[in-house]
Every structure is written in structure tokens, then in C-alpha cells.
Write an enzyme that holds these catalytic residues in place. Sequence first.
Site, short mmCIF file in Angstrom:
data_model
loop_
_atom_site.label_atom_id
_atom_site.label_comp_id
_atom_site.label_asym_id
_atom_site.label_seq_id
_atom_site.Cartn_x
_atom_site.Cartn_y
_atom_site.Cartn_z
N LYS A 204 0.83 -1.21 0.00
CA LYS A 204 0.00 0.00 0.00
C LYS A 204 0.86 1.26 0.00
O LYS A 204 2.02 1.20 0.41
CB LYS A 204 -0.84 0.01 1.27
CG LYS A 204 -2.30 -0.25 1.05
CD LYS A 204 -3.01 -0.40 2.38
CE LYS A 204 -3.34 0.95 2.98
NZ LYS A 204 -4.48 1.60 2.30
N GLY B 230 2.77 4.36 1.02
CA GLY B 230 3.34 4.83 2.28
C GLY B 230 4.01 3.77 3.14
O GLY B 230 4.68 4.11 4.12
N GLY C 9 6.53 1.92 2.42
CA GLY C 9 7.99 1.94 2.27
C GLY C 9 8.51 1.25 1.01
O GLY C 9 9.67 0.85 0.95
N LYS C 10 7.65 1.12 -0.01
CA LYS C 10 8.07 0.46 -1.25
C LYS C 10 9.27 1.14 -1.89
O LYS C 10 10.23 0.49 -2.27
CB LYS C 10 6.93 0.47 -2.29
CG LYS C 10 5.75 -0.37 -1.93
CD LYS C 10 4.69 -0.30 -3.01
CE LYS C 10 4.18 1.12 -3.24
NZ LYS C 10 3.50 1.69 -2.06
N THR C 11 9.18 2.47 -2.01
CA THR C 11 10.26 3.19 -2.67
C THR C 11 11.56 3.07 -1.87
O THR C 11 12.63 2.84 -2.44
CB THR C 11 9.87 4.67 -2.88
OG1 THR C 11 8.67 4.70 -3.66
CG2 THR C 11 10.96 5.44 -3.60
N ASP D 228 5.98 6.20 -9.03
CA ASP D 228 5.27 7.04 -8.08
C ASP D 228 5.16 8.46 -8.63
O ASP D 228 6.16 9.10 -8.90
CB ASP D 228 6.08 7.05 -6.77
CG ASP D 228 5.22 7.51 -5.62
OD1 ASP D 228 4.31 8.30 -5.86
OD2 ASP D 228 5.48 7.07 -4.50
N ASN E 149 8.36 -3.22 7.47
CA ASN E 149 9.05 -1.93 7.62
C ASN E 149 8.37 -1.10 8.70
O ASN E 149 7.20 -1.27 8.96
CB ASN E 149 9.02 -1.19 6.28
CG ASN E 149 9.76 0.14 6.33
OD1 ASN E 149 10.75 0.27 7.07
ND2 ASN E 149 9.30 1.12 5.57
N1 LIG Z 1 11.91 2.66 8.30
C1 LIG Z 1 11.60 3.94 8.08
N2 LIG Z 1 11.91 4.89 9.00
C2 LIG Z 1 11.64 6.19 8.79
N3 LIG Z 1 11.04 6.66 7.70
C3 LIG Z 1 10.71 5.78 6.74
C4 LIG Z 1 10.96 4.37 6.87
N4 LIG Z 1 10.52 3.76 5.75
C5 LIG Z 1 10.01 4.72 4.96
N5 LIG Z 1 10.12 5.93 5.55
C6 LIG Z 1 9.67 7.23 5.02
O1 LIG Z 1 8.27 7.17 4.84
C7 LIG Z 1 7.88 7.84 3.65
C8 LIG Z 1 7.13 6.87 2.75
O2 LIG Z 1 8.02 5.83 2.36
P1 LIG Z 1 8.09 5.34 0.84
O3 LIG Z 1 9.21 4.39 0.73
O4 LIG Z 1 8.10 6.52 -0.07
O5 LIG Z 1 6.69 4.57 0.74
P2 LIG Z 1 5.89 4.08 -0.56
O6 LIG Z 1 6.82 4.07 -1.71
O7 LIG Z 1 5.40 2.71 -0.18
O8 LIG Z 1 4.76 5.02 -0.72
C9 LIG Z 1 9.15 8.39 3.04
O9 LIG Z 1 9.31 9.72 3.45
C10 LIG Z 1 10.24 7.52 3.66
O10 LIG Z 1 11.50 8.19 3.77
MG LIG Z 2 6.72 5.04 -3.54
#
Ligand SMILES: Nc1ncnc2c1ncn2[C@@H]1O[C@H](COP(=O)(O)OP(=O)(O)O)[C@@H](O)[C@H]1O
Ligand SMILES: [Mg+2]
Length: 329
Positions: free
Chosen positions: A17, A19, A21-23, A46, A258
Amino acid sequence: MISTISNMSKFVFFGGKGGVGKTTVSSAFAVRSADAGLRTLIVSTDPAHSTADVFDQPFGNEPRAVDGYDDLWALEIDPEAELHEHMMEVKRAMDDQVSTTIVNELNRHVEMAHQTPGAHEAALFDRIIEVMRGADGFDRIVFDTSPTGSTLRLLSLPEHLEGWIERLEEKRAKSLKLFEYSSLGADRKDAKRRTREDPIINRLRERKEQFEFAADVLRNQAAFFLVMNPDSLSIEETRRAIGTLKNHDLSVDGLVINRVSPDPDEADRGAGGAFLREKHATEHDRIETIHREFDEPVIGVIQTRTSEITGDALREILAELTIDVTSLA
Ligand SMILES: Nc1ncnc2c1ncn2[C@@H]1O[C@H](COP(=O)(O)OP(=O)(O)O)[C@@H](O)[C@H]1O
Ligand SMILES: [Mg+2]
């Protein structure tokens, strides 16, 4: 234990979903692949351009080298632009085919069709297939998305298209025979040529081939990972995603949990300490549930950091991702 993924997996997808942490996780995984000497391309889908944030560098529609890393390239697909491009292409193709009196009417239909839910995904999937087709120069392509139900349904399209194309070809052959008989000399030649080169049938053939290629690659050369957070909503979502992939004979190779809270300080008697202890306990329950209820291996448990994960912090979370990339390629 270090998990390995099959050495056939040139294409690696990270679903989950928004947010979760996929990216972040796919970028870390791509860095590890590149560190191992694999020419790696990370593909971001994204619209928020988060890969650009992770590496603090703008990317575009074609692979661009990531500054400060060897063997790492990135590409950003803009679904909105893809959809627009797709629509223009259909309109252009139609323009050549139909009379001007109905082209306006048809244009309206095309625009409406492109506003339906799923149109973005379909256009995005088209571009993903294109990237997979043009991936010869890379050992590994990492996507920060996973195909959804509506795109996976496209994979069964070739079977349906085949029958349709055959019927269309029969009909067309018949009507063109009539057309040929009624034409003379040079016209007859032209009629023959048109039998062979029907643009609509050609287009359908192209589509069929495109989806056949995608189905083959996803079944035989791809690995799928799902990123999740230690909460019930994320667990439900993961269950659904596994089910959807399974319906299309695709299996999930591993789960990444994550945003797990750090261990609380038992001696901290303040409100913050109590909050963290309780949160940690709930997450612990959820993680147990994940281990108990999913057959897929958990290949990473990543702690929540105090700020967004960019640059060097990416390498830090790699330590928490127990996946070996070197056995691939
Ligand atoms: N383990 C973590 N600790 C702190 N921040 C995180 C962590 N994993 C992801 N984030 C932050 O949360 C936000 C969303 O993560 P993101 O990887 O972009 O999610 P998605 O791609 O699934 O939407 C980003 O700002 C990212 O830096
Ligand atoms: Mg993303």
C-alpha cells in the site's frame, strides 16, 4: 539466515500500500544489487517522484545514472503522462481510420475511456512492459510497484484476443476478396496489399504479443516482494495482494516488515516510555501473526528511523534486509 531468490529473477517488484515503504525498500535493494556489481535499473512509478527524493537527484523517462553509485541507474514513469500519450496514440490511429464526421464523436469516447478507473494502471503497465522489453543493457530491474488485479487481468488477454483476431481476419479476408474482385488492375494490387496489412488487426496482434511477453516474463523471470507495516490493515492488504497474484499463478517470494519501533527502555518511567512499550508490544503481536499466518518468508524487519530515509541512510537499512542479491543474474 540470508534468503536467496532464483537466479532467473532479472525483474524484481516491490508491492504494498501507499506509504508502507516500497520506494525506500526497493531503492535499498537496488543499491545492494548495484554494490554486488549488477547493472541495476530502478524504476519508479510514483507520481510523487520519491526516488528523486531518496537520491536527491531528478530522474526522467529514460534511464539516468545515479550520482555517487556505480552500476545504478534510475528511471521515473509518470502515469499521467503515459496515459495522455496513450490517448493521443489511439486518437492518431483512429484519425487514419475513420471519416472526419465521426472522429469527433469517437474522440469523446476515447477521452471517457481514459478517465475510467484502471486506465492509469493500464497505461503504466504498458510502459512497464516497454521498459522490460528494452532491458537488455541491465542485469536487474527493480520496480517500486507490483502489478495489481486490473493489470494482471490483462495477462489473460492474449487467449481472448487470439480468437477475436482470427474471426476478424476471416471476415476481413472475405470482404477484401469481394473488394478485390470488384477492383481492376493497379487497384487490385492495392486491394491485395490491404488484405495483408490491416492496421487494426496489426495493432491487435501487437497488443497480443505485448501481453504474451509480459505474462512470460512475470512467470519466469520475475520475483515479487511485498512491503508491509506491523499493523492489521497492512496484514489484510498483504493477504489480498498475495491472493491476487496467486490467482494469476504468481507467487510472492518474500515479505518485508518496515517501520518497526525500536526496543523500549524498560527503565523509562515517563509517558513516552509507556507509549513505546505498548506500541512495541502491539507490533510484536502483529509480527508474530505475520510469521504464523503467512507461508512467505520474512526477508527483512526494518526499524523506524527518526527521519526520512535518503542517501547514506539507505545503506544503513540494508543491514536489516536479509536478502542476498548475488545469487541472481
Ligand atoms: N523505516 C523507516 N523509517 C523512517 N522513515 C521511513 C521508513 N521507511 C520509509 N520511511 C519514510 O516514509 C515515507 C514513505 O516511504 P516510501 O518508501 O516513499 O513509501 P511508498 O513508496 O510505499 O509510498 C518516506 O518519506 C520515507 O522516507
Ligand atoms: Mg513510492
